[in-house]
Scaffold this motif. Structure first.
Motif, PDB file in Angstrom:
ATOM      1  N   VAL A 102       0.836  -1.193   0.000  1.00 27.43           N
ATOM      2  CA  VAL A 102       0.000   0.000   0.000  1.00 27.43           C
ATOM      3  C   VAL A 102       0.876   1.250   0.000  1.00 27.43           C
ATOM      4  O   VAL A 102       0.616   2.214  -0.714  1.00 27.43           O
ATOM      5  N   THR A 136       0.730   3.875  -3.059  1.00 28.38           N
ATOM      6  CA  THR A 136       0.315   5.263  -2.876  1.00 28.38           C
ATOM      7  C   THR A 136       1.488   6.211  -3.122  1.00 28.38           C
ATOM      8  O   THR A 136       1.297   7.338  -3.556  1.00 28.38           O
ATOM      9  N   SER A 139      -2.740  12.280   9.882  1.00 23.05           N
ATOM     10  CA  SER A 139      -3.168  12.537   8.511  1.00 23.05           C
ATOM     11  C   SER A 139      -2.401  13.721   7.941  1.00 23.05           C
ATOM     12  O   SER A 139      -2.169  14.720   8.628  1.00 23.05           O
ATOM     13  N   LEU A 178     -11.453   6.084   2.321  1.00 24.19           N
ATOM     14  CA  LEU A 178     -10.330   5.406   1.670  1.00 24.19           C
ATOM     15  C   LEU A 178     -10.031   6.043   0.314  1.00 24.19           C
ATOM     16  O   LEU A 178      -8.883   6.385   0.002  1.00 24.19           O
ATOM     17  N   VAL A 179     -11.062   6.212  -0.495  1.00 23.19           N
ATOM     18  CA  VAL A 179     -10.836   6.790  -1.815  1.00 23.19           C
ATOM     19  C   VAL A 179     -10.402   8.254  -1.696  1.00 23.19           C
ATOM     20  O   VAL A 179      -9.513   8.705  -2.426  1.00 23.19           O
ATOM     21  N   ASP A 180     -10.993   8.963  -0.740  1.00 25.53           N
ATOM     22  CA  ASP A 180     -10.550  10.344  -0.492  1.00 25.53           C
ATOM     23  C   ASP A 180      -9.067  10.364  -0.149  1.00 25.53           C
ATOM     24  O   ASP A 180      -8.320  11.215  -0.624  1.00 25.53           O
ATOM     25  N   VAL A 211      -6.788   8.240  -0.986  1.00 24.47           N
ATOM     26  CA  VAL A 211      -5.985   8.004  -2.184  1.00 24.47           C
ATOM     27  C   VAL A 211      -5.938   9.274  -3.021  1.00 24.47           C
ATOM     28  O   VAL A 211      -4.880   9.697  -3.485  1.00 24.47           O
ATOM     29  N   GLU A 212      -7.099   9.891  -3.190  1.00 23.11           N
ATOM     30  CA  GLU A 212      -7.159  11.070  -4.051  1.00 23.11           C
ATOM     31  C   GLU A 212      -6.317  12.207  -3.493  1.00 23.11           C
ATOM     32  O   GLU A 212      -5.749  12.989  -4.243  1.00 23.11           O
ATOM     33  N   ARG A 263      -3.700  11.815  -1.615  1.00 23.27           N
ATOM     34  CA  ARG A 263      -2.341  11.307  -1.330  1.00 23.27           C
ATOM     35  C   ARG A 263      -2.055  11.337   0.160  1.00 23.27           C
ATOM     36  O   ARG A 263      -0.938  11.576   0.587  1.00 23.27           O
ATOM     37  N   VAL A 305      -4.500   6.363   4.235  1.00 20.84           N
ATOM     38  CA  VAL A 305      -4.748   5.189   3.400  1.00 20.84           C
ATOM     39  C   VAL A 305      -4.158   3.954   4.068  1.00 20.84           C
ATOM     40  O   VAL A 305      -4.799   2.903   4.146  1.00 20.84           O
ATOM     41  N   THR A 365      -6.447   0.921   5.316  1.00 14.70           N
ATOM     42  CA  THR A 365      -6.233  -0.396   4.707  1.00 14.70           C
ATOM     43  C   THR A 365      -5.893  -1.425   5.766  1.00 14.70           C
ATOM     44  O   THR A 365      -6.367  -2.563   5.727  1.00 14.70           O
ATOM     45  N   GLN A 407      -7.386  16.570  -8.313  1.00 16.35           N
ATOM     46  CA  GLN A 407      -6.896  17.073  -7.023  1.00 16.35           C
ATOM     47  C   GLN A 407      -5.658  17.933  -7.167  1.00 16.35           C
ATOM     48  O   GLN A 407      -5.436  18.860  -6.400  1.00 16.35           O
ATOM     49  N   VAL A 466      -6.574   6.854  -9.974  1.00 16.21           N
ATOM     50  CA  VAL A 466      -6.126   8.197  -9.620  1.00 16.21           C
ATOM     51  C   VAL A 466      -4.749   8.470 -10.231  1.00 16.21           C
ATOM     52  O   VAL A 466      -4.468   9.550 -10.724  1.00 16.21           O
TER      53      VAL A 466
END
Lengths: 515, 312, 513, 279
Positions: B23, B27, B80, B267-269, B271-272, B274, B279, B283, C396, D132
């Motif tokens: 992961v 990422t 975060s 989760l998708v946020d 990833v979006e 970074r 993430v 995960t 983004q 993404v």
């Protein structure tokens, strides 16, 4: 005595097809009635009618009266059928071990049945020779061995306290010693007043137990109370002396890598051209492993195998000629055929691949050999799922024979055959022997092995415990196992009744059905 | 059994470790980093550079990973990069809604699927079986988002019967919020599960032990409940464990459409944006949950039919 | 020597604008009667585009609409912007400068913080020091207030503060109305415990979801009518569903399609601030092929602006004229509209050797209509013989990528004073100079104009600069979208004004009928 | 014909018919034909205004003709899913077959263990990362969806191949000196086909779902792509203005997945029957 079961003019039809036609028989308390016939002769259909059971789309007719109640009447199964299941008629399927629910403790089911039928689980457990302690009853079926499972299944049926016990091919897959034991047990059960209906194609078993016999063929009764005589197996005697064709020395084999789980210990054997070496032993004694070592299929072995004084490597290293010269016939025949191709084509491939015959010639030879073994050309042109076990067993033999082998290893190849089929097979093998083929015949039935072989080798727990000419082995057995094997040959032979005391079980010996 | 459990646990630890590395690598491969994401039209490049240093993103990736791993081993999921708050908070805030959603869905789906599966299995190939099979198949063939779009348009916008979003709503005061999301997630799960239960029922009914039980006179009801059901449930339970992943995909769509601030969205946020620690944390929680669910399923199966799980 | 700022006399105008705005919304509806009787109490749920974990409570770090809306309810600035983006007094009741626009004095209103403390000059000085603190990079107003000389700034009295600049700037009050310039309490350290002077006091906050605030009865201006304010976050579709389904009373920044759907029904009313933002294509003037002024002009000529407005904005907007800020203070209103001329564009492109060539347009789904506009524009450019290949990037990182990637891309700008737009985007060192418009002469001329204290003179100088940008620059402003807000039919008092202005999102002014 | 066979054939007559094969094939074929042949049709779509009733099925949010979009939007919608499954089978199938046929335990373990480790990786995460990272790249998403499927496919193929390869049939074939290729392709390969065919149906519908969901969530293809799923996603706010812009592409997608589900259901039945009849 009044019969507990009276079957009169029983018929079973599936649309146009007639499965059972006018079958009548009776079962009397304390006696064994046998329904004899090849598979597909209508034995099971007739027996299940006692329970009012039938396959989808099958219509029953005639009369079945059980314990005074009409189970099947002219217009089909009656409402009384449900009440006699278990309580009056109990059925033991062909593989009783798989009749146990893997999700339930054995005690739970026994209690359930006892409650349902006012039975006594304790007594049944004792009668079936299952240990009745609490911890045993709390176990799940997987925690029992194959033989014990069979006993548990028996305990279940006895818990219902039935008046009639139906046994479907109870000797399938048993070695001769266990089979002998079965004979004693069934006799004891009958002696308690139980009426037993025995379905079998094992005529020796039937001879040993049944007081009434009904012979079925294609759904019809063809004979009553008359059994075809035991086939007179001609003893082929000794054959020409000479150099050993196949020799194995100091052969040890293991199931897992690096010699773990040894199943064969330092076995020596030799077989000459035109001779037959018999290998006997109980299930699990290492017979099959020995055969597979010789065939080159089992690779985890030490020791030497020589063919014509040349080392014989494992199968994937053998030359084409070595391939051709040593052939193996499977015990588990159904699994050895490809489901998607017709049987005759699969048989013919041997001649194509190993003898370089053209496809049409190979096919012609395959059809001829199969026909000799009693498998008709139209039958052989079908996929294996459409052939019976006996037909497939003969096809497997034909498949190996088509190689014109110098050494033919036959692993329990007559288990699914009736007497007629056995005779055809022996006939072919005799001819092969006469042509100089060396046979290695593996079986648990010493009588048959002794009849076929020039020399017999007795295996116990992976060791050769005794060997010699059949006459010596059968008349002067040295080893305890050999003695018991000899005793077991007397099943169904009225001239020499079996020993009065049943031998004690040493190992669980029933081979479970694959899958 | 004990060595089996030890093996399972060992595998789980290896899985978690590999997963974390994976992961992180995945990422980290994404173009741009969290500092770029915080970029706004008024922030000068020097401000962005300062921000990057503050977030520790100027450190080499291996160092960041080791740092993260060290924290995780001491029970700290990190901070975060986007909110600046602890990742644990993000997990805590997002997990509730998703948990309520999935558990509520399962609470409806599982009993229904078991019932349908048994009904279908006992009437194998009959009219009822075929009807239920066709309906569940059809339901499962409609993508989640199509169901969602249509349901919202009809029941919320046209008829105004049900709320279309979770915005401004409160689950406690208006449980109706759950109806449409569950309706969306319902179809495919019921289909998958009921088919497995059906197959299990058919297999059990055809099994020799059930035939034998019937021949020994055990009445039908008792037969179904005591002899068939435990065996029939096994494939269903195994499927349930496997369904997790597909269900999560559906949950994401549902969360997106109904504006549910849940786990999949987080989760998708992550990833979006970074937000690598987020993430990673999410995960990890997900993987642990998946492993536990699988283990639980195995244990349940083993309880129902001993040794099935081990033999698998 | 102190000169009263022009803004001071504008109270009257502001009121007029408010009334006019109100009329604009209620004029079409028949609910004028209800509007006349403001009602007290109730709860208003307003939904904004969310930023997930990106949302912050620190008023000086904000950058999202939802943050701005939240902070506006709790905090206030010294100065705000009127509907024409001209500074209007807020916490500062008036201001004056020393005649050179270098030293400014602001008189503070008699306002109290939510904790009961009175607003004093030290609060202002502390707030400004907090904003420009170089140790905290993400304070958004840092660069715009960079010319402030903190050491020389001081309190003149409890309610007068003097702010000193390094260089003259007649637009200074507007800078104090920019985003991230809220006044906090002296010593304010913990952003999670917000204390401001705004009409609502903080109750709770969850990033990406909601903030709850309640009416502050000690508000210096007229207290709010609603009792409780919820500011919620959600994407466009959820906002639409929420306001239509009755889960929210106010939804910010709606799409034209939604407006069309909503207007067919009765439950939702659309409040549209006409042509108040800008959609543009931006060409980098230092990169081929747009380093050639002819190509830039050709692209401006080939754009079918009406079709773009009709399709991408679904007709909710006006055609743009390659300039930012139509209707705002300093906008040169006398400019002729740019007409489409494909033939001329063709010949210009041919001359530049671009005929039949391919140019890449860099876009992303970062803002509504970006990819759509790029795709449509590609078709239009094709008519002039140039292939425009649409490349889609990550939404983004688009704001940052646009600065460095590609030669032409999408750009959207909200409302802000024109001088600020120039400062942020059109000077050599502007942080967001997406057209790479770097002309020292332009920079000096702008700095000079900004120092001019006469509004009229300044306006004329700005006008000249804007014409240069329009004719030679890289901004192809094709459309001025309406700013659409959806409110439930019972919500009254919502004004149709551009975003970032005082009366936008004024929840102390609305009431529930 | 022995009586037993007669029973068997009698039972075969009562096998389920369910929804007729014709309907299932039709459901699959319509979207498939539209997807394959649609782009070749010389359909001249005139641009109009957003969500207007012009044209057969009206226009979408960009004023494009919905029918015209349908004709060109199937290639990506179905192509990506089918491509992903094919790719997953190429890779996973190869791994599974190799692992099953190898005599080296380390090779088997070396190939299958890493896949076991990958199993709990949420497919959602993988796909969103790829989507993404490589925005709007159909190939990247196809590869990602394929990768997500590789572990399960490899396990399935390995299990099926092992089941076939471990039986006495292979030994019998070796005894006849059949070549490695005949055994692996002619027998093991064919035995694997049954379970694979049954799995293929469900897997393709799942892949369609996955690809469509990614596109629907705006993580995948460009928002102006004519793709069916993108159309559903992008036009859903215009559902009440111009329903066909959403319903038409949605119906095509549903038709495809429904048809495939029905076919897969039959295949499962068939292969189970094959196995049963072989017993």
């Amino acid at each position: 005595m009044t019969p507990v079961v009276r079957v009169t003019g029983l018929s079973a039809t599936a649309g146009e097809a007639v499965l059972v036609d006018g079958v009548s028989f009776e079962v009397v308390a304390g006696e064994v009635t046998a329904l004899v016939g090849a598979s597909g002769s209508g034995k099971t259909t007739s027996a299940l009618a006692l329970l009012g059971e039938h396959a989808d789309g099958v219509q029953l007719g005639g009369y079945v009266e059980v314990d005074g109640q009409l189970v099947v009447a002219s217009n089909g199964v009656t409402a009384a059928a449900q009440s006699i299941r278990g309580r009056v008629v109990a059925y033991m399927p062909q593989h009783p071990g798989s009749a146990l629910n893997p999700a339930r403790r054995i005690g739970t089911t026994l209690q359930e049945l006892a409650k349902l039928h006012d039975g006594d689980a304790r007594e049944a457990v004792r009668a079936a020779q299952v240990p009745g302690d609490r911890s045993t009853l709390k176990r799940f079926p997987y925690q029992f061995s194959g033989g014990q499972r069979q006993r548990v299944a028996l305990a279940q049926t006895l818990t219902c306290r039935p008046k009639v016990l139906v046994l479907d091919e109870p000797s399938t897959g048993l070695d001769s010693i266990t089979r002998l034991q079965l004979v004693h047990e069934l006799r004891d059960l009958a002696a308690t007043g139980l009426g037993i209906l025995l379905l079998s194609h094992d005529l020796d078993l039937v001879r040993a137990l049944a007081s009434r016999v009904v012979v079925l063929d294609a759904g019809q009764v063809i004979a009553t109370d008359v059994l075809p005589p035991a086939p007179d197996l001609k003893v082929t005697g000794t054959s020409a002396a000479g150099q050993p064709l196949l020799t194995a020395m100091n052969l040890s084999a293991s199931l897992r890598p690096r010699g773990r789980d040894v199943v064969l210990h330092e076995a020596d054997l030799a077989v000459r051209a035109g001779a037959c070496l018999g290998v006997v032993g109980r299930s699990g004694s290492g017979k099959t492993t020995l055969a597979r070592c010789l065939a080159g299929l089992h690779e985890r072995y030490t020791g030497t195998i020589l063919l014509d004084d040349e080392p014989l490597p494992v199968l994937r290293k053998r030359t084409r000629d070595q391939h051709r010269r040593v052939q193996y016939v499977w015990q588990e025949v159904r699994g050895s055929f490809d489901e998607r191709r017709p049987v005759d084509q699969q048989v013919a491939r041997t001649a194509q691949r190993l003898r370089g015959l053209a496809p049409d010639k190979a096919h012609a030879e395959a059809v001829a050999t199969l026909a000799r073994l009693g498998v008709a050309a139209i039958t052989a042109a079908r996929p294996p799922s459409r052939l019976s076990g006996g037909e497939l067993q003969r096809a497997a033999l034909a498949r190996a024979v088509l190689a014109n082998p110098d050494v033919l290893i036959c692993d329990e190849i007559t288990t699914a055959l009736d007497d007629h089929g056995t005779a055809l097979v022996l006939d072919l093998l005799t001819e092969l022997k006469d042509r100089g083929t060396a046979l290695i015949w593996i079986g648990h039935d010493l009588r048959l092995v002794a009849a076929v072989a020039d020399r017999v080798l007795v295996l116990d727990a992976g060791r050769v415990v005794e060997q010699g000419p059949p006459a010596t082995i059968t008349t002067e057995p040295h080893h305890e196992l050999t003695r018991r094997l000899v005793a077991a040959t007397r099943i169904g032979n009225p001239q020499s009744p079996p020993a009065e005391t049943p031998p004690v079980l040493t190992t669980d010996s029933r081979s479970e059905p694959r899958r | 059994m004990r060595s089996y459990a030890a093996q399972r646990a060992g595998l789980a630890i290896v899985q978690l470790a590999v997963l974390s590395v994976l992961v992180f690598v995945l990422t980290s491969l994404l173009p741009g980093d969290a500092a770029d994401l915080r970029f706004t039209e008024t922030l000068t490049p020097s401000q962005v550079a300062a921000l990057r240093a503050e977030l520790g993103l100027d450190q080499p990736p291996v160092e960041r990973f080791v740092h993260w791993l060290g924290n995780v081993l001491t029970g700290d999921l990190g901070t975060s990069l986007i909110s600046g708050g602890p990742v644990v908070d993000i997990v805590r805030h997002s997990i509730g809604a998703t948990l309520v959603l999935t558990l509520a869905t399962l609470a409806i789906v599982v009993p229904l699927a078991v019932a349908l599966g048994i009904v279908m299995g006992t009437r194998e190939n009959g009219r009822v079986d075929r009807a239920i099979t066709s309906i569940t198949l059809a339901l499962s063939a409609i993508p989640d988002f199509v169901i969602a779009v249509v349901l919202v348009a009809v029941f919320s916008l046209k008829l105004g019967w049900l709320p279309a979003t979770w915005i401004g709503g409160n689950l406690l005061s208006s449980p109706a919020l759950l109806i449409l999301p569950i309706a969306v997630l319902f179809g495919r799960t019921v289909c998958l599960l009921s088919r497995q239960v059906r197959a299990g029922t058919v297999a059990a009914l055809n099994a020799e032990y059930v035939t034998q039980a019937r021949r020994l006179g055990i009445p039908r009801r008792q037969l179904l409940l005591r002899h068939v059901l435990p065996n029939a449930a096994v494939p269903g339970v195994q499927e349930l464990a496997r369904t997790g992943d597909t269900l999560l995909g559906g949950v994401l769509v549902v969360e997106a459409i109904f504006a549910i601030p849940g786990f999949a969205t987080a989760l998708v946020d992550g990833v979006e944006t970074r937000d690598i620690p987020t993430v990673q944390g999410l995960t990890l929680v997900l993987a642990v949950a998946a492993l536990l669910i699988n283990l639980g399923a195995d244990l349940v199966c083993n309880r129902l039919v001993p040794r099935t799980a081990l033999l698998r | 020597m102190w000169r009263v700022s022009e803004a001071l006399g504008r109270r009257g105008f502001l009121g007029m604008a408010g009334v006019a705005g109100l009329a604009a919304i209620t004029g079409c509806g028949a609910d004028g009667g209800a509007a006349a009787q403001p009602r007290q109490g109730g709860r208003l749920r307003a939904v904004y585009a969310g930023g997930g974990a990106k949302e912050v409570l620190d008023p000086h770090v904000q950058s999202l609409f939802v943050d701005i809306a939240r902070h506006k309810a709790i905090y206030e600035k010294l100065v705000e912007l009127g509907p024409d983006l001209k500074p209007v007094p807020r916490l500062a009741s008036k201001w004056e400068h020393d005649g050179t626009a270098t030293t400014w004095r602001f008189s503070l209103r008699d306002a109290t913080f939510h904790d009961g403390a009175k607003l004093v000059a030290e609060d202002v000085l502390y707030s400004i020091a907090r904003i420009v603190d170089p140790a905290v990079p993400e304070r958004v107003a840092q660069s715009s207030l960079a010319t402030l000389d903190l050491k020389r700034s001081k309190a003149i009295g409890p309610s007068t503060v003097e702010l000193v600049l390094n260089q003259p700037n007649a637009e200074f009050p507007a800078l104090l109305a920019g985003i991230g310039t809220q006044i906090v309490r002296n010593g304010f350290k913990d952003p999670t415990k917000p204390v401001g002077t705004g009409a609502f006091r903080y109750v709770s906050f969850e990033a990406g979801r909601s903030m709850v605030a309640s009416r502050y009865d000690g508000y210096w201006d007229e207290p709010a009518r609603i009792e409780e304010l919820h500011i919620l976050s959600a994407d466009s579709e959820a906002r639409a569903n929420a306001v239509q389904g009755g889960q929210a009373e106010y939804a910010n920044d709606m799409t034209a399609t939604f407006a069309r759907t909503a207007e067919a029904g009765k439950t939702v009313r659309i409040v549209a601030a006409k042509a108040s933002t800008m959609q543009a294509f931006v060409m980098k003037v230092d990169r081929p092929p747009f380093d050639n002024p002819d190509v830039r002009l050709a692209f401006k000529l080939v754009a079918d602006r009406q079709r773009l407005v009709d399709v991408v904005l679904a007709g909710r907007g006006e055609v743009g004229n390659d300039l930012f800020g139509k209707g705002y203070q300093y906008y040169p209103a006398d400019l002729p509209a740019r007409e489409r001329d494909v033939d001329q564009a063709k010949s210009l492109l041919k001359k530049a050797g671009l005929a039949g060539k391919e140019v890449e347009i860099f876009t992303a789904d970062a803002s509504a209509g970006f990819v759509e506009a790029a795709t449509l524009f590609a078709e239009q450019v094709a008519e002039a013989g140039v292939r425009l290949k649409v490349t889609t990037g990550s939404p983004q990182t688009y704001a940052k990528d646009l600065l460095t990637k590609g030669a032409i891309g999408n750009h959207r700008s909200g409302a802000m004073p024109i001088p600020q737009y120039v400062t942020d985007r059109l000077l050599s060192h502007s942080p967001f100079n997406v057209t790479h418009w770097r002309r020292p002469a332009f920079d000096t001329a702008f700095a000079a104009a900004r120092a001019v204290t006469s509004e009229e003179e300044r306006s004329a100088k700005y006008g000249v600069l804007q014409r240069t940008v329009r004719d030679e620059g890289g901004i192809l402003a094709w459309g001025l979208p309406d700013y659409l807000i959806a409110v439930s039919s019972k919500v009254q008092g919502v004004q149709a004004v551009p975003p970032n202005t005082l009366d936008q999102g004024r929840f102390d002014k609305v009431w529930l009928a | 014909m022995s009586p037993r066979e007669r029973v068997a054939s009698g039972r075969r007559l009562r096998m389920p018919r369910g929804v007729s094969v014709g309907v299932s094939v039709g459901l699959v074929a319509v979207p498939l034909v539209v997807a394959v042949l649609g782009p070749l049709l010389p359909y001249d779509a005139r641009p109009g205004l957003p969500y207007s009733p012009e044209g057969v099925l009206g226009t979408d949010g960009l004023g494009r003709d919905v029918l015209g979009l349908l004709l060109v939007g199937g290639r990506s919608a179905l192509g990506m899913a089918i491509g992903a499954v094919v790719l997953a089978y190429l890779i996973g199938g190869l791994i599974g077959l190799t692992a099953a046929s190898t005599r080296h335990r380390w090779l088997d373990e070396g190939m299958m263990r890493p896949l076991d480790v990958l199993l709990p990786l949420p497919s959602l995460l993988v796909i969103s990362v790829v989507a993404v990272g490589w925005r709007a790249s159909a190939i990247a998403i196809t590869v990602a969806v394929a990768m997500v499927n590789v572990p399960t496919v490899a396990r399935l193929v390995r299990a099926a191949a092992l089941d076939a390869a471990s039986g006495p049939v292979v030994e019998a074939l070796r005894m006849q000196r059949e070549s490695w290729f005949t055994i692996q392709l002619g027998y093991v390969g064919r035995s694997v086909l049954g379970p694979v065919a049954a799995d293929l149906g469900t897997r393709i519908t799942l892949a369609v779902f996955l690809v469509a969901s990614v596109n629907f969530l705006g993580l995948g293809l460009s928002p102006t792509a004519p793709d069916w799923a993108v159309s559903v996603s992008r036009n859903r706010e215009g559902l009440l203005l111009q329903p066909w812009s959403v319903l038409a592409p949605a119906l095509l997608l549903v038709s495809f997945t429904l048809g495939f589900n029905l076919l897969a259901d039959r295949l499962v039945h068939r292969s189970r029957r094959l196995v049963e009849s072989a017993r």
